[in-house]
Design an enzyme around this catalytic site. Structure first.
Site, mmCIF file in Angstrom:
data_model
loop_
_atom_site.group_PDB
_atom_site.id
_atom_site.type_symbol
_atom_site.label_atom_id
_atom_site.label_comp_id
_atom_site.label_asym_id
_atom_site.label_seq_id
_atom_site.Cartn_x
_atom_site.Cartn_y
_atom_site.Cartn_z
ATOM 1 N N LYS A 1 2.833 -3.033 -4.086
ATOM 2 C CA LYS A 1 2.388 -2.353 -5.309
ATOM 3 C C LYS A 1 3.065 -2.904 -6.550
ATOM 4 O O LYS A 1 2.450 -3.000 -7.605
ATOM 5 C CB LYS A 1 2.661 -0.846 -5.215
ATOM 6 C CG LYS A 1 1.675 -0.126 -4.319
ATOM 7 C CD LYS A 1 1.662 1.361 -4.592
ATOM 8 C CE LYS A 1 0.530 2.027 -3.812
ATOM 9 N NZ LYS A 1 0.532 3.476 -3.919
ATOM 10 N N LYS B 1 -6.544 -3.807 2.394
ATOM 11 C CA LYS B 1 -6.831 -2.410 2.710
ATOM 12 C C LYS B 1 -7.679 -1.750 1.617
ATOM 13 O O LYS B 1 -7.452 -2.013 0.437
ATOM 14 C CB LYS B 1 -5.472 -1.704 2.821
ATOM 15 C CG LYS B 1 -5.504 -0.261 3.144
ATOM 16 C CD LYS B 1 -4.135 0.365 2.903
ATOM 17 C CE LYS B 1 -3.821 0.551 1.428
ATOM 18 N NZ LYS B 1 -2.709 1.444 1.127
ATOM 19 N N LYS C 1 -7.200 3.202 -3.372
ATOM 20 C CA LYS C 1 -7.640 3.923 -4.565
ATOM 21 C C LYS C 1 -7.248 3.200 -5.838
ATOM 22 O O LYS C 1 -7.840 3.411 -6.879
ATOM 23 C CB LYS C 1 -7.014 5.334 -4.568
ATOM 24 C CG LYS C 1 -7.693 6.264 -3.589
ATOM 25 C CD LYS C 1 -7.126 7.669 -3.676
ATOM 26 C CE LYS C 1 -5.906 7.794 -2.798
ATOM 27 N NZ LYS C 1 -5.479 9.167 -2.576
HETATM 28 P P1 TYM Z 1 -2.807 8.267 0.019
HETATM 29 O O1 TYM Z 1 -3.147 9.301 -1.005
HETATM 30 O O2 TYM Z 1 -2.759 6.847 -0.404
HETATM 31 O O3 TYM Z 1 -3.802 8.365 1.229
HETATM 32 C C1 TYM Z 1 -4.070 9.584 1.904
HETATM 33 C C2 TYM Z 1 -4.231 9.299 3.386
HETATM 34 O O4 TYM Z 1 -5.276 8.336 3.591
HETATM 35 C C3 TYM Z 1 -4.799 7.262 4.404
HETATM 36 N N1 TYM Z 1 -5.443 6.005 3.967
HETATM 37 C C4 TYM Z 1 -6.181 5.211 4.744
HETATM 38 N N2 TYM Z 1 -6.543 5.307 6.037
HETATM 39 C C5 TYM Z 1 -7.342 4.319 6.540
HETATM 40 N N3 TYM Z 1 -7.783 3.260 5.814
HETATM 41 C C6 TYM Z 1 -7.431 3.126 4.510
HETATM 42 N N4 TYM Z 1 -7.870 2.087 3.805
HETATM 43 C C7 TYM Z 1 -6.598 4.128 3.928
HETATM 44 N N5 TYM Z 1 -6.088 4.304 2.679
HETATM 45 C C8 TYM Z 1 -5.376 5.457 2.728
HETATM 46 C C9 TYM Z 1 -3.297 7.224 4.158
HETATM 47 O O5 TYM Z 1 -2.626 6.603 5.231
HETATM 48 C C10 TYM Z 1 -2.972 8.698 4.025
HETATM 49 O O6 TYM Z 1 -2.768 9.265 5.298
HETATM 50 N N6 TYM Z 1 2.124 8.355 0.693
HETATM 51 C C11 TYM Z 1 0.905 9.060 0.997
HETATM 52 C C12 TYM Z 1 0.912 10.504 0.535
HETATM 53 C C13 TYM Z 1 2.040 11.344 1.024
HETATM 54 C C14 TYM Z 1 2.260 11.766 2.353
HETATM 55 C C15 TYM Z 1 3.418 12.596 2.298
HETATM 56 C C16 TYM Z 1 1.583 11.550 3.551
HETATM 57 C C17 TYM Z 1 3.038 11.865 0.253
HETATM 58 N N7 TYM Z 1 3.838 12.626 1.020
HETATM 59 C C18 TYM Z 1 3.910 13.200 3.452
HETATM 60 C C19 TYM Z 1 2.104 12.156 4.716
HETATM 61 C C20 TYM Z 1 3.249 12.963 4.644
HETATM 62 C C21 TYM Z 1 -0.234 8.369 0.272
HETATM 63 O O7 TYM Z 1 -0.060 7.719 -0.720
HETATM 64 O O8 TYM Z 1 -1.438 8.663 0.748
#
Ligand code: TYM
Length: 332
Positions: free
Chosen positions: A117, A199, A202
């Protein structure tokens, strides 16, 4: 500490960045929906994580509500799961600070998501972006979560969270539950349609990159029609041909058919057929979510009331863990 009325607890978060996509849905959200009857389920909308990169305040606030609406529309049931805004429970940030003081710099410097990032802007990005995994560990550890259902991109953050819980337990005696990641066998890493070697994300703004959960049927058809493929004409699962493979994985995840069945179905057909059929599968797969979303957004005040209720419900759990940790480390 580990079992609540015989049920294990899951926790998973999502960033309110405003364009949740099918990667989020297939890798995470739909598994949260499927397992909410079995586990006690907590889902924070992680607005404190969202501000690690610059955000327009008005838009951020709108995106928090949009994300909540999408999660309820996807099937998160307020009777079974608790959805809340991370910043409404101040103990997350307080625990994150304490955890910071027990995370060796070397662990954080190994985090590949930060490297990806920050890229060449490493000197200009916020300290918050670097520290992101500490806050994520706090989100999980503050609820003594047993399981964390996430996509593949969160694997390393989960490993660090486990290492950290173990480290604190070995320094102070049993203090924190060591959580496990739960990563689905299909759909854990959906790739970008425009560039299937990266990947689906967003933060990518490219027009044909992601299928957003609220995209119209025409937008979905146009994006899939433009998706990168290759010059071979064979339609089969093959990771060395990432474009076609990604389209097939999306098809597999939405239809839940076996790979053999899917390959037999497309035998002798061309990429145009694959893209046409996949578009309809995705449009139909998202239709119920989109209809419910429109219904939910018609009720003013509903989301805010639900989110407040959610935070009120989880706050005592978080406060208890924070007090336990403060006590162990000698604070106050
Ligand atoms: P975030 O908001 O980027 O994504 C939310 C969830 O979607 C999954 N994900 C994907 N799965 C498959 N293919 C993709 N291309 C893809 N892009 C995103 C992510 O793995 C996630 O499960 N750091 C986390 C948010 C977070 C979190 C936590 C998660 C903050 N605290 C505690 C679990 C536990 C994040 O940025 O997710």
């Amino acid at each position: 500490m580990n079992e609540r009325n015989g049920r294990k607890r899951i926790l998973s978060g999502i960033q309110p960045t405003g364009n949740a996509h099918i990667g989020n849905y297939l890798g995470a959200i739909r598994h949260w929906v499927a397992s909410q009857g079995e586990y006690e389920s907590l889902f924070p909308i992680v607005d404190l994580h969202a501000i690690t990169v610059p955000k327009d305040p008005k838009q951020l606030r709108a995106h928090i509500r949009e994300t909540a609406g999408i999660l309820y529309a996807a099937g998160i049931d307020p009777e079974q799961s608790t959805l809340f805004i991370q910043s409404h429970v101040s103990a997350h940030a307080e625990l994150a600070w304490i955890l910071n003081c027990f995370i060796p710099m070397g662990w954080m410097e190994r985090m590949t998501q930060f490297k990806d990032k920050a890229g060449a802007a490493r000197e200009r990005v916020s300290v918050g972006l670097f520290d992101y995994p500490a806050l994520m560990a706090a989100d999980i550890l503050i609820y003594d979560a047993d399981l964390v259902p996430v996509g593949d991109d969160q694997r390393q953050h989960l490993e660090m969270t486990r290492d950290l819980a173990q480290r604190i337990n070995s320094m102070f005696g049993k203090t924190l539950v060591v959580p496990e990641a739960s990563i689905p066998p299909v759909g854990a890493r959906i790739m970008g349609l425009d560039d299937p070697t990266s990947k689906m994300s967003k933060s990518e703004t490219g027009q044909g990159h992601a299928i957003d959960l609220l995209d119209s049927p025409d937008e979905i058809r146009a994006k899939i029609r433009r998706a990168a493929t290759d010059s071979s004409r064979v339609i089969e699962f093959d990771e060395s041909r990432p474009g076609v493979n990604n389209l097939l994985v999306i098809y597999e995840a939405f239809t839940e058919r076996t790979r053999e069945d899917i390959e037999a179905h497309f035998d002798g057909k061309g990429y145009a057929d694959l893209k046409r059929e996949l578009s309809e599968v995705v449009i139909e797969g998202l239709r119920p979510l989109q209809e419910r979303y429109r219904e939910i957004r018609k009720e003013p005040g509903y989301l805010d009331a639900m989110l407040k209720e959610g935070a009120d419900k989880v706050r005592p759990i978080a406060d208890r863990t924070l007090r336990r940790v403060m006590d162990k480390v000698g604070l106050g």
